[in-house]
Every structure is written in C-alpha cells, then in structure tokens.
Design an enzyme around this catalytic site. Sequence first.
Site: not given
Lengths: 308, 376
Positions: A19, A22, A113, A174
């Site tokens: 992404h 990010e 992420h 994450e």
Amino acid sequence: MEHVSLAPLSRVAICGGTHGNEMTGVYIVREMQRKKVSAAGSFSVTPVLTNPRAVDVCRRYTDKDLNRCFTDALLSSPVTDSTPYELKRAQELNAQLGPKGGKEAVDLLVDLHNTTANMGLCLIFYSLDWLTLHLLKYIQNKISSVPVRAIQLDIPLSDAYSLEAVGKHGFAIEVGPQPHGVLRADIFNVAKKAVDLTLEFIQEFNAGRTFEGGEVEAFTLVKSIDYPRDSSGEITAAIHPELQDNDFKLLRPGDPLFLSFSGETLIHEGEELYPFFINECAYYEKKVAFQLARKTTYSFPSVSVEKD
Amino acid sequence: MGQSEPRSQVSSLLSLTRQQQPRRGVLRKDAAAFKQRGWKLFHCRVSSFVGVHTPPRPSVLPGMSLHGSTARLSEARRVAIFGGTHGNEMSGVALVNLWIKNGADIQRRGADIKPFITNPRAVEKCVRYVDTDLNRAFTHENLSASGGDEFPYEVRRAQEINRMFGPKGSPEAYDVIFDLHNTTSNMGCTLILESSKDHFNLQMMNYIKKAISPASCLVLLNEHPLLKYSTSRSVAKHPVGLEVGPQPQGVLRSNIFEAMRVILKHALDFIELFNEGMEFPPCTVEVFRVSERIDYPRDANGNIIAMVHPNLQDCDWEPLNPGDPMFQTFDGKTIPYQGSCTVYPTFINEAAYYEKQQAFVTTRRETLAASGIRKA
C-alpha cells in the site's frame, strides 16, 4: 510434542509499499535497497518495493488494492490492456517471488504494513505452521516496547488474497497506529527491529540451533462489522470513544460500539469477541468499522533444521 | 440500542487532554505509554513569555471607530462554516454535512450562518485535493484571473467561492468564516489567526479559551510575510481557522469530532452575544507566532533521510531548545535542533506537508492586546 525437523531457509523476501501510503515498509525497503542488502549469511534477502506506482503518488493503490489480488483465480486470469495495474503487478510479483504454492517460491515472504488502528505490532498469517509460530514467539520475547500479537486468517490457500500467501511461509507485519502518509520514528524503529529479529532467527535456525516448543495465543478472524449508515450509504456514527484505540480488549454484550452524530450510543450484542482494525482508514470503503476475533492457544513443538 | 446522556461539553475536550509527562530525555518504552498517544495539557510558563508588556493602541481598521478604549465594530451578520477544504479531513466534512441536513444547532439570533462544503470533488474521492491545494489557491492572482476552463479545478472553485462569500477585501465579503481542518499532528484544538490586529477575532478566541477551560485551545498566528498563505477563509473580513488533531486523514474520530463541535458552539455563542450588543472589555491573548519552516533532511535527490525524532514527535507546543533531539536517521543517529533560542514547534509530522517541504514550523510565544469591542 515430538521434535520436528524443518528444511533450511535459503531465500527470504522483505516487501514494502504494497500500500503506497503505508510509509514504514516503503522506507525500510528503500533503506535495504540503498545499502544493497542481499544476503544475511546462510540465505539471500531480497527487499522488494511491491507497488511503486502507488508509492510514487503516496496512495494505497492506483486502480485496485494490490493486497487483494493474490487469489489463485486472480493470479491466473488473462492480462489484457484493460487489466488494472495492480492485477498485472500481482502476476509479476508471483512470477518473481512465487509461484504461489510452487516449489520455486521464496521460503519466507514478509510484507510490511501500517494501520491507523491502535494495534501495536501484529503478525498476520494464513496458516499457523511451526516456523511462523516460532518466529512469533521469538519476536514476542525480544520486543517489549509494544504488544506483539498474531492474527490468523482461516482461509484456504487458493482463496488467500494477500501477498504473503505467495511464499512457502509468509506473514504480514502490521504496525500501528500511524496515519497513512506519515513516517513515525517510533513505529519505524519497532518494525525494523521485527525485521532484524526475523532475519536473526533464520540465521540461527539455519546454523542448527534448536528452538524450544511452547504455546502462543493467536486471534482468529470471525467477522467484520460496518458503520451504521443512512439510506444513501453515508455513515451516521463514529466509533465510540470507549472502543476507539482499544484493539484486542475483550468486547462484551452491552459494551459501546458507536456514538451517533446525534448522541446515541449503539452497543454490542452477541458473543464476547476481540475487536481489532478499529477505525482503519482504508476500511471505510470496504464497509468495515472493525473486525472481531476469537482467541485460540496453539501448542508447537521444538524445531531445528534438517541435517543432511 | 442504548441512549446516552448528552456528553458534557468540557468533558469531551478534557478527554483529549492528559497530564504533561516529562519529555525531554525520557523515551517512552512501555506499552501503556505507547498506547496512550494523545494530547498533552500545555502548561503556561509565565516566566518564558516573549511578549508585549504594554498594550499598544489598537490600530483603526475600516468599519471600526475608537470610542474611548472600546472599538465599535459592525455587526457580524453573515457567517459561514467551511468543511472539506481538504477532502480527507473528516471532522469538518461530517459536521458541515450534518448541519446542511439539520442546521438547528448552528442557528443564532442576529446572524445568518451558512454551512458549506468547499471542495466537494476532493471530499467525494477522500483526498486532500484534486489538482491543487484549495487552501493555497486564494491568491490575488488566481482570484482575478480570467478565462479559466483550463484552470485547475481548485482555482476555478476558489473563484466561485470568492464570488459567493467575497469578494475578498471588499465591503460585501462575509463577516466571519470558520474553516474546519484536521491534522495528523498532536496539536489538540488550535485556532488560527491571520492578523494580530483583528480585535474581533482576538476577542472571540479569548472568549472560546475561557469557555472551554480547563480544557485548552491554543492560538496560532500566521502573519509571516513569506510563510503566510491564501486560505479559503481569507475571503472573509474575519477569517478563523480551526485545526484539531491528531487524526489520520480519512479517519473520523469521535473525540476529535465532538471537540470541534464544542469549539464552534462557543464561537457562535460569542457572535450572538456580540450582535446583541454585549461589550467585551480589553483583554490579552497568548498566541504562538509562526517563525520558521523546518524541512526534513534530504539527500541530493530530494528523498528524506531522517524522521522526526521520537522525543519531538507528538510534542507540539512544547519548548524545543537548542541541542534538543530533532530528527533521527534511519540508522538511529540523532540530529539536534541548532537554532539560537528556544522555540515552540507545531504541525509536527503533518502528513500533507511532506510535499511542502515541512517537517514542522517553529513559533514564538507572544501576548497580543485586544481592544474592547462592541457592536456599533
């Protein structure tokens, strides 16, 4: 449990920018590329910026969410001029780092992420195999500045839609909370530590060290909950202040979920579950206000590398 | 579904504040502290005032007459509330949409108050802007340019907004415009002032600060000849910026939304009281005056090579002394602040400012004097 021997790991991919906004993954991968990181002793390391077009414009994606493009069906769909950029990119990445499910795939794929939710550091897996459980334990034991947790997505490999499914072993790291488009030093430092610990573990594993078995908790996704919306689809409430930032705190029936713009509180009804991805920016369009998980404890055996 | 009591106005703002923790030289290591990212309650330090000790005579602006020490100002009848100037700053979008559907909460005697979405295309796509930043587009050059089909969307929009709420600088312009913004920086509630001589705005800001006490709302003054920019609100005679953070772009946080709602309520109350003839005696207002823009260290290709240091991150409005950590390289090296005196940084690590070459701005603390005001 009986001791298990596993094959050595020879190829590892560290991915970022799946992404494009990010930032932690983008900068960790860029730094590794700048320093020309390619090996860590007994195995090769490939840093990969997976969605360069989205990174360039600092957006999550340009046509389609890259991290939903890795199902078997999408990876084998024919490419035409009108194929979205990210679908083509997914097939390229599958050729470079996979193929998904195949013998030539990288041994471990780590995808970095960020989330706007207050989730600390999470390792997100499809399958909880022994190697990933050991990695989780290893990282949990060595990082104390933030909570380290595991999230398991109980989805068969063919339907697994995100990048880490391409490697023989894979997980997403994450880290949050961090706004998209922002690079926070504290978040960067903890994510970088998690990457370094992963590489350190593999090095020690390949060198023959035995890692003791044990138990670890993981959160298994059960369902997603959307915002209350009006007839035209506009949201009519925000995450309640008592739920906001309380990822992984047990949600009981009667606990507040949403505070409407007109001041009403909407409460949780149903079984006790653990909320996470609470108020993740990118999920508004996916109609997810938060997700709910059940907690499970997994036992795992001691492991060491196979000796020829 | 449960029905709750209306939240006390101050409590929603207080929920945003927490005790100021010793910051310089202390790295937050425990998980609990990591979790509780939020505001810091800013404590006034009287001894470090850099300010005006003798109130100057207020200068006379058009529409203003001095009667003793109380300025008579024309009524503030035409008021607008702008949301969505940046389409991904969600509090203003949500509030303005709410008030467009049902404006009961923003009605006040003696004033026409218009809620308005300034950048609907950006709001629809949930991006800051489509072609160019609307909040930089209200330059004299843009507003007076003719032709226009090929102009960037936001330039055409600026011209339209100038027609509806201006013209900027003319007697027909709206009296007051509130422009609602969010920031990823830990700025809490901040009111943005564009002129140190706007006594009406100074009095309003003083009123708001007192109304929400002990919760805090600071005033940022941007009068810097080079760093000042042409905002959408600048179309009005009295432009008021309202910036609330921290909130990620594209995210709606309930506490931030409620805080903005409360601040606006007090601002509109002030306007109503003023229009009904209340006299507001002379007062002083502490402001933070924008001084300097500090960019990230970059390499020869313009890529950033360091991040805001963990000791500076989230420490908006706290003193930054020469030698204090400012940036941290990717290898963990500290780059200290090398200014000549203590400054008060703000807009620390605002997402939208990476492309504007700004890691944070420095400010100096100052006390401004506002003359008494009363409706003419």
